[in-house]
Design a protein around this motif. Structure first.
Motif, PDB file in Angstrom:
ATOM      1  N   TYR A  61     -10.034 -26.055  14.568  1.00  0.00           N
ATOM      2  CA  TYR A  61      -9.563 -25.248  15.791  1.00  0.00           C
ATOM      3  C   TYR A  61     -11.005 -24.653  16.221  1.00  0.00           C
ATOM      4  N   PHE A  63     -13.671 -25.839  15.661  1.00  0.00           N
ATOM      5  CA  PHE A  63     -14.662 -26.828  16.236  1.00  0.00           C
ATOM      6  C   PHE A  63     -14.353 -27.180  17.803  1.00  0.00           C
ATOM      7  N   LEU A  64     -13.061 -27.124  17.876  1.00  0.00           N
ATOM      8  CA  LEU A  64     -12.536 -27.281  19.467  1.00  0.00           C
ATOM      9  C   LEU A  64     -12.989 -25.931  20.282  1.00  0.00           C
ATOM     10  N   PHE A  67     -16.557 -26.832  20.981  1.00  0.00           N
ATOM     11  CA  PHE A  67     -16.990 -27.763  21.941  1.00  0.00           C
ATOM     12  C   PHE A  67     -16.352 -27.392  23.404  1.00  0.00           C
ATOM     13  N   LEU A  68     -15.433 -26.448  23.476  1.00  0.00           N
ATOM     14  CA  LEU A  68     -14.982 -26.060  24.889  1.00  0.00           C
ATOM     15  C   LEU A  68     -16.142 -25.282  25.562  1.00  0.00           C
ATOM     16  N   VAL A 142      -3.131 -20.393  15.112  1.00  0.00           N
ATOM     17  CA  VAL A 142      -2.928 -21.183  16.430  1.00  0.00           C
ATOM     18  C   VAL A 142      -2.794 -19.988  17.465  1.00  0.00           C
ATOM     19  N   LEU A 143      -2.190 -18.643  17.271  1.00  0.00           N
ATOM     20  CA  LEU A 143      -2.291 -18.021  18.374  1.00  0.00           C
ATOM     21  C   LEU A 143      -3.744 -17.495  18.889  1.00  0.00           C
ATOM     22  N   LEU A 145      -6.258 -19.412  18.779  1.00  0.00           N
ATOM     23  CA  LEU A 145      -6.820 -20.508  19.400  1.00  0.00           C
ATOM     24  C   LEU A 145      -6.416 -20.487  20.817  1.00  0.00           C
ATOM     25  N   ILE A 146      -4.872 -20.072  20.984  1.00  0.00           N
ATOM     26  CA  ILE A 146      -4.333 -20.257  22.449  1.00  0.00           C
ATOM     27  C   ILE A 146      -5.010 -19.068  23.125  1.00  0.00           C
ATOM     28  N   ILE A 149      -8.572 -20.207  24.155  1.00  0.00           N
ATOM     29  CA  ILE A 149      -8.368 -21.262  25.201  1.00  0.00           C
ATOM     30  C   ILE A 149      -8.266 -20.605  26.529  1.00  0.00           C
ATOM     31  N   LEU A 150      -7.162 -19.670  26.485  1.00  0.00           N
ATOM     32  CA  LEU A 150      -6.671 -18.820  27.722  1.00  0.00           C
ATOM     33  C   LEU A 150      -8.002 -18.100  28.606  1.00  0.00           C
ATOM     34  N   ASN A 153     -10.606 -20.333  29.626  1.00  0.00           N
ATOM     35  CA  ASN A 153     -10.320 -20.950  30.977  1.00  0.00           C
ATOM     36  C   ASN A 153     -10.158 -19.892  32.239  1.00  0.00           C
TER      37      ASN A 153
END
Lengths: 160, 648
Positions: A61, A63-64, A67-68, A142-143, A145-146, A149-150, A153
Motif C-alpha cells: 500500500y 508503495f502504491l 507511485f501515485l 486499507v482505510l 490507503l483509501i 487515494i481520495l 485524487n
C-alpha cells in the motif's frame, strides 16, 4: 529544487518507507513464530506461509501511494512539475494516512499473525480462523490507503 | 441446498466378525463413528484389541526401513513429481502383497543394513577426527606412549599455543620441560613434560595463556605410524559402507511395495483404534455411528454378506443437534464449501449458507482483483492444474473455486478496462466502449458502486435473518424483529441520496418511511417484554445499535482499495519495465523478465488478499446477521494412507 517538490517527494518517500517498516516488522514477528512452529513440525509450512505473508500488504500500500504521487508530480517520467509550497504540503499530508496507518497496523498485524501461528501449532485445522483475525487488523491500513487515494485524487495540479 | 440428511446406525456383530465389519465400513468411507458408550450407557467394555501393539511395532519397523531406502531411490524431476499418480490398490490386493513380499523379513534386513551403516559412519567420523588431530604432529619420531608417560613420575602432553604467548609459556617455571616441535607465524607446537602432581595445575596455566592441550591416542606407535594405521581402517570402513550402499540400492527397488505395505499396516492399525469406540457384551460387539442418507442403502448391502452374524439398525433421519453435519451441494457451489468451513459448519437447524455466499464471494473476489488479464491467467492455471496434475481432492476443489473467481474477474476486468494494467489509450475501441468505470480516474464513483454492493449484501443479510427467525420462531416474531430494519435501511439510503442531490428530491418522502421504520424498531424489537418502558428502552437501544450499519457498509470499501492496488501496482510494473528497456544490450530481456515477474507477483499478492478479505467480509458483515455455525463436522471412518490410494 523548490520546497514544494521536496515536500512532495518527502511525502512519497515516507509512505513507502513507513509502510515498508510496518510490513518488515510484522512479517518478521510472524516469521519468527512460524519458524518456531516448523522446528517441531515442518509439515505445517503450507498452513503457516499465508499467515506469515499476511502482514506484507502494508508495504504494498505504501508503495502504491508512492507511485501515485510520483506519477502525479511527474518525477517518474523525468519531467517534474513546479509545485508551490502549499501544494507540496498538501501532497505530504496526503501521504500520512497510509504511511502512519500502515506502519502501526503492519506491526500489530504481525503480532496477531504470530499468535495465529502459535495457535496453528496446536490446532492446525483452525489456521483459517487465525487468518481472518489477521485480516481484521488490515482494515485500518486499507482505510488509510483509501483516505490517501481520495485526497490525492482531490489535489488538482497543473499537468506535467 | 440444505444440510444433508443423516441416519443414526447401530451395528451388532458377533465378536469374531468385528474385524471384517470394521474393514467393510472403513472401505465404504462414509460412516461417522461415535463412542458407543456415549450412546448406550448400559454397555461396558470393548472387544479385545489383540493385534494393536504388534501392528504398531511392525509399522515403526517398516517406516524406518522406508526412510533408510528412500535416499537410494532414483530422483524425479519436479514435473515428474507433480504429475506422478499415487499407486492404487484394492484392499484384498494389499493383503496378498503383504504375504508375497515377506514384509517382516525385508524390513528387518533393511533396518539391520541401515544400522550397520550408521555405526560405521560414526566410527569413520571418530577416526577422521583423530587423524585430523594427528596430522600436525607427524614430524615426531617418538612413540606416543613414550611421550605421554616418559617416566613413572612424569607425564607429558601436546600443546598448541598462539605464538605471542611464547615468552609467558617458558616462564612458567622449572617444573616444566619444553620441546618445541614446530613453529608457524601464529602458532607454536610443543611437548610439555611435568611432574605428575603439578600436571593439572600446569594444564590450567597453559589454558589461561590461550593454549590448547591436544589429546592424542596413547599407543605404542609414532604419530605417523598411527596415522597410517587409522587411514587403513578408514579405507576398510569406506569399502564396507560402499558395499552396504550397493545392497541398499538393490533393495530400493522394493520401495513401492514396501510403501503399500506400510499403508496396509496403517489401515489395520486404524481399525484397531476404531475398536476403542465399540462396546460389547459377552459375545457381541456394538458399533454406533452416523451415515448420510445417500449411503445408507449401500452400507446395508455391504453388511448383508455377513448374514446372521451381523444386524444393522437405522434410525432417522436425525433431527437433533448432536448429529454431525454433512453438506450436499451441486458442482458449482461445492468448491465454496471450503469458505464456509473456515468459519464453521452450520448447525443442524440452520440452513447451509454456501449457495448464498457463492455468487457474492465470486463477485467481490473479482472486484478486489479487477484485471481481466489476471482473471484469464487464473482460469488457465487452475484448469490446467486440475487436468494434468495429480492433486488431492481438497486442492482440486480449491482450483474449481478460483476458476469461478477467475471467470468473474475477467468480467469485472472488462467492465473496468483492466488488461494487465495497460493504459486505456492502447486498448482497442470496442474494449474501451465496454468500460463502465475506471478505478484510477474515477475512484469515488468506483467506491460508491462498491458501497452499493455492500449495501445490497447487508440488506440481503437482513432478509435472511427474517427467514431464520420465521423458521425458528414463526412469521409474527420475524416481522417484529426484522421487518422494520428491512424497511429502514433502503429508506434511509434513498432519503440521504435525495438529500445530497444524487436522485430527484421527490424521494425525500422516503424520509417519512424511514421514520416510521425507526419507530417500528423501537416499538417492536423488545416485543416479548410486557413492561412498556422496558420494551421501548430495548427498542431504542437497538436503534442506536443501528449506527454500526454504517461501519458495516463502509467495510466493503476495502474492495475498492484492493481493486485500485491491483491496477496501481500493475501500472508501476509496466512503467518500470518501460524504463528498464532503455538499458543497452540487456534492455529487452530485462523488460520481459520484469513484466512477467512483476505481474505474477502482483497477481499472487492480490489474489491472496482478495480471497482472505472477501472471506472476512462474508464472515463478519454477512454471516453475523443470520448465521451461527459451530456445527459438528461429519468425519467418516476412512482408510488414511500416506503413499497409496485405496480403491473401494
Amino acid at each position: 529544487m523548490e520546497i514544494g517538490l521536496l515536500l512532495a517527494i518527502l511525502g512519497a518517500a515516507s509512505a513507502v518507507a513507513l509502510g515498508g517498516i510496518g510490513s518488515a516488522v510484522g512479517v518478521g514477528l510472524a516469521g519468527r513464530e512460524g519458524a518456531g512452529v516448523l522446528s517441531e513440525d515442518p509439515g505445517k509450512f503450507g498452513r503457516l506461509i499465508l499467515l506469515v505473508a499476511l502482514p506484507g500488504t502494508q508495504g504494498i500500500y505504501g508503495f502504491l501511494a508512492w507511485f501515485l504521487v510520483m506519477v502525479k508530480i511527474g518525477l517518474l517520467g523525468g519531467n517534474a512539475i513546479a509545485l508551490t509550497t502549499e501544494q507540496g504540503w498538501a501532497l505530504f499530508i496526503a501521504c500520512q494516512p497510509v504511511a502512519l496507518a500502515c506502519l502501526v497496523s503492519g506491526i500489530h498485524q504481525g503480532k496477531v499473525c504470530a499468535a495465529g501461528a502459535a495457535m496453528a501449532a496446536k490446532k492446525p485445522e483452525a489456521a483459517g480462523k487465525a487468518l481472518i483475525f489477521g485480516a481484521m487488523v488490515e482494515t485500518y491500513a486499507v482505510l488509510g490507503l483509501i483516505a490517501t487515494i481520495l485526497i490525492l485524487n482531490g489535489i488538482k495540479l497543473p499537468v506535467a | 441446498m440444505a444440510v444433508g440428511k443423516v441416519y443414526r446406525v447401530f451395528v451388532f456383530a458377533l465378536k469374531v466378525s468385528v474385524e471384517d465389519v470394521l474393514a467393510e465400513i472403513q472401505e465404504l468411507a462414509s460412516v461417522h463413528l461415535e463412542n458407543t458408550r456415549d450412546v448406550i450407557q448400559e454397555l461396558e467394555g470393548e472387544p479385545d484389541s489383540s493385534e494393536g501393539s504388534t501392528l504398531s511395532r511392525k509399522l515403526v519397523q517398516v517406516e524406518s526401513a522406508i526412510a533408510a531406502l528412500t535416499p537410494y531411490e532414483k530422483p524425479l524431476t519436479l514435473l515428474e513429481k507433480l504429475a506422478r499418480e499415487r499407486p492404487r490398490y484394492r484392499v484384498e490386493d494389499l493383503a496378498r502383497l503383504d504375504e508375497d513380499l515377506g514384509v517382516d523379513r525385508l524390513a528387518a534386513e533393511v533396518n539391520s543394513l541401515a544400522e550397520r551403516d550408521m555405526k560405521l559412519a560414526r566410527e569413520a567420523d571418530s577416526r577422521g577426527a583423530v587423524l585430523g588431530a594427528l596430522a600436525l604432529w607427524e614430524s615426531l619420531s617418538e612413540k606416543l606412549r613414550d611421550v605421554a608417560s616418559p617416566t613413572p613420575s612424569t607425564v607429558g602432553f601436546f600443546v598448541r599455543v598462539p605464538a605471542k604467548a611464547e615468552e609467558q609459556l617458558f616462564s612458567l617455571g622449572e617444573d616444566v620441560a619444553w620441546e618445541v616441535l614446530g613453529r608457524t607465524v601464529s602458532q607454536l607446537r610443543l611437548i610439555a613434560v611435568v611432574w605428575c602432581d603439578v600436571a593439572e595445575e600446569t594444564k590450567q596455566k597453559i589454558a589461561e595463556l590461550g593454549g590448547e592441550i591436544v589429546a592424542l591416542p596413547v599407543v605404542d606407535r609414532t604419530p605417523a605410524q598411527e596415522s597410517q594405521r587409522l587411514a587403513g581402517e578408514l579405507d576398510a570402513i569406506r569399502a564396507e559402507r560402499a558395499k552396504l550402499a550397493q545392497d541398499l540400492a538393490k533393495l530400493s527397488s522394493k520401495l513401492e511395495p514396501l510403501r503399500a505395505s506400510r499403508d496396509y499396516l496403517a489401515i489395520r492399525l486404524q481399525r484397531e483404534e476404531a475398536r476403542h469406540l465399540l462396546s460389547s457384551t459377552e459375545r457381541v460387539a456394538v458399533l454406533a455411528g452416523y451415515v448420510p442418507e445417500t449411503k445408507r442403502d449401500e452400507l446395508a448391502r455391504r453388511l448383508e454378506r455377513f448374514g446372521s452374524a451381523v444386524k444393522v439398525v437405522f434410525e432417522g433421519p436425525v433431527e437433533d443437534e448432536s448429529a454431525p453435519v454433512v453438506l450436499s451441494n451441486n458442482a458449482v457451489v461445492e468448491p465454496f464449501e471450503m469458505v464456509t468451513r473456515i468459519f464453521g459448519l452450520p448447525q443442524r437447524h440452520e440452513f447451509d449458507p454456501t449457495p448464498i455466499i457463492t455468487p457474492f464471494f465470486a463477485l467481490f473476489f473479482a472486484i478486489a482483483l479487477t484485471d481481466a488479464g489476471y482473471g484469464l491467467v487464473i482460469m488457465l492455471v487452475s484448469a490446467l492444474a486440475r487436468r494434468f496434475l495429480k492433486l488431492s481432492s481438497a486442492v482440486k476443489g480449491f482450483m474449481r473455486l478460483i476458476f469461478v473467481g477467475g471467470m468473474m474477474t475477467v468480467a469485472i476486468g472488462v467492465l473496468t478496462g483492466g488488461y494487465f494494467s495497460i493504459p486505456q489509450e492502447y486498448l482497442p475501441s470496442f474494449a474501451r466502449r465496454l468500460i463502465l468505470v475506471d478505478p484510477m480516474t474515477e475512484p469515488t464513483t468506483f467506491l460508491y458502486m462498491v458501497l452499493g454492493l455492500g449495501f445490497l449484501q447487508v440488506w440481503f443479510g437482513m432478509m435472511l435473518s427474517f427467514v431464520k427467525h420465521a423458521r425458528s420462531e414463526g412469521v409474527r416474531v420475524a416481522l417484529y424483529l426484522d421487518l422494520p430494519w428491512i424497511v429502514l435501511l433502503p429508506s434511509v439510503a434513498l432519503y440521504l441520496a435525495a438529500w445530497i442531490g444524487q436522485i430527484p428530491s421527490q424521494w425525500t418522502v422516503a424520509g417519512y418511511v424511514a421514520l416510521a421504520a425507526a419507530l417500528g424498531v423501537v416499538l417492536f424489537k423488545g416485543y416479548e417484554h410486557r413492561n412498556v418502558l422496558l420494551r421501548v428502552g430495548v427498542g431504542a437501544y437497538a436503534l442506536y445499535g443501528g449506527t454500526s450499519l454504517i461501519g458495516d457498509i463502509l467495510s466493503y470499501s476495502r474492495l475498492m482499495a484492493f481493486g485500485l492496488v491491483t491496477v496501481g501496482i500493475g501500472m508501476a510494473v509496466n512503467h518500470l519495465s518501460r524504463l528498464v528497456r532503455g538499458i543497452p544490450v540487456f534492455g529487452l530481456v530485462a523488460m520481459v523478465l520484469l513484466l512477467v515477474a512483476g505481474h505474477l507477483f502482483n497477481l499472487l499478492i492480490n489474489a491472496f488478499g482478495a480471497f482472505v478479505h472477501t472471506a472476512r467480509l462474508q464472515f463478519i458483515e454477512f454471516f453475523g446477521r443470520f448465521y451461527e455455525g459451530g456445527g459438528r463436522e461429519f468425519v467418516p471412518f476412512v482408510p488414511q494412507t500416506k503413499y497409496i490410494d485405496v480403491e473401494p
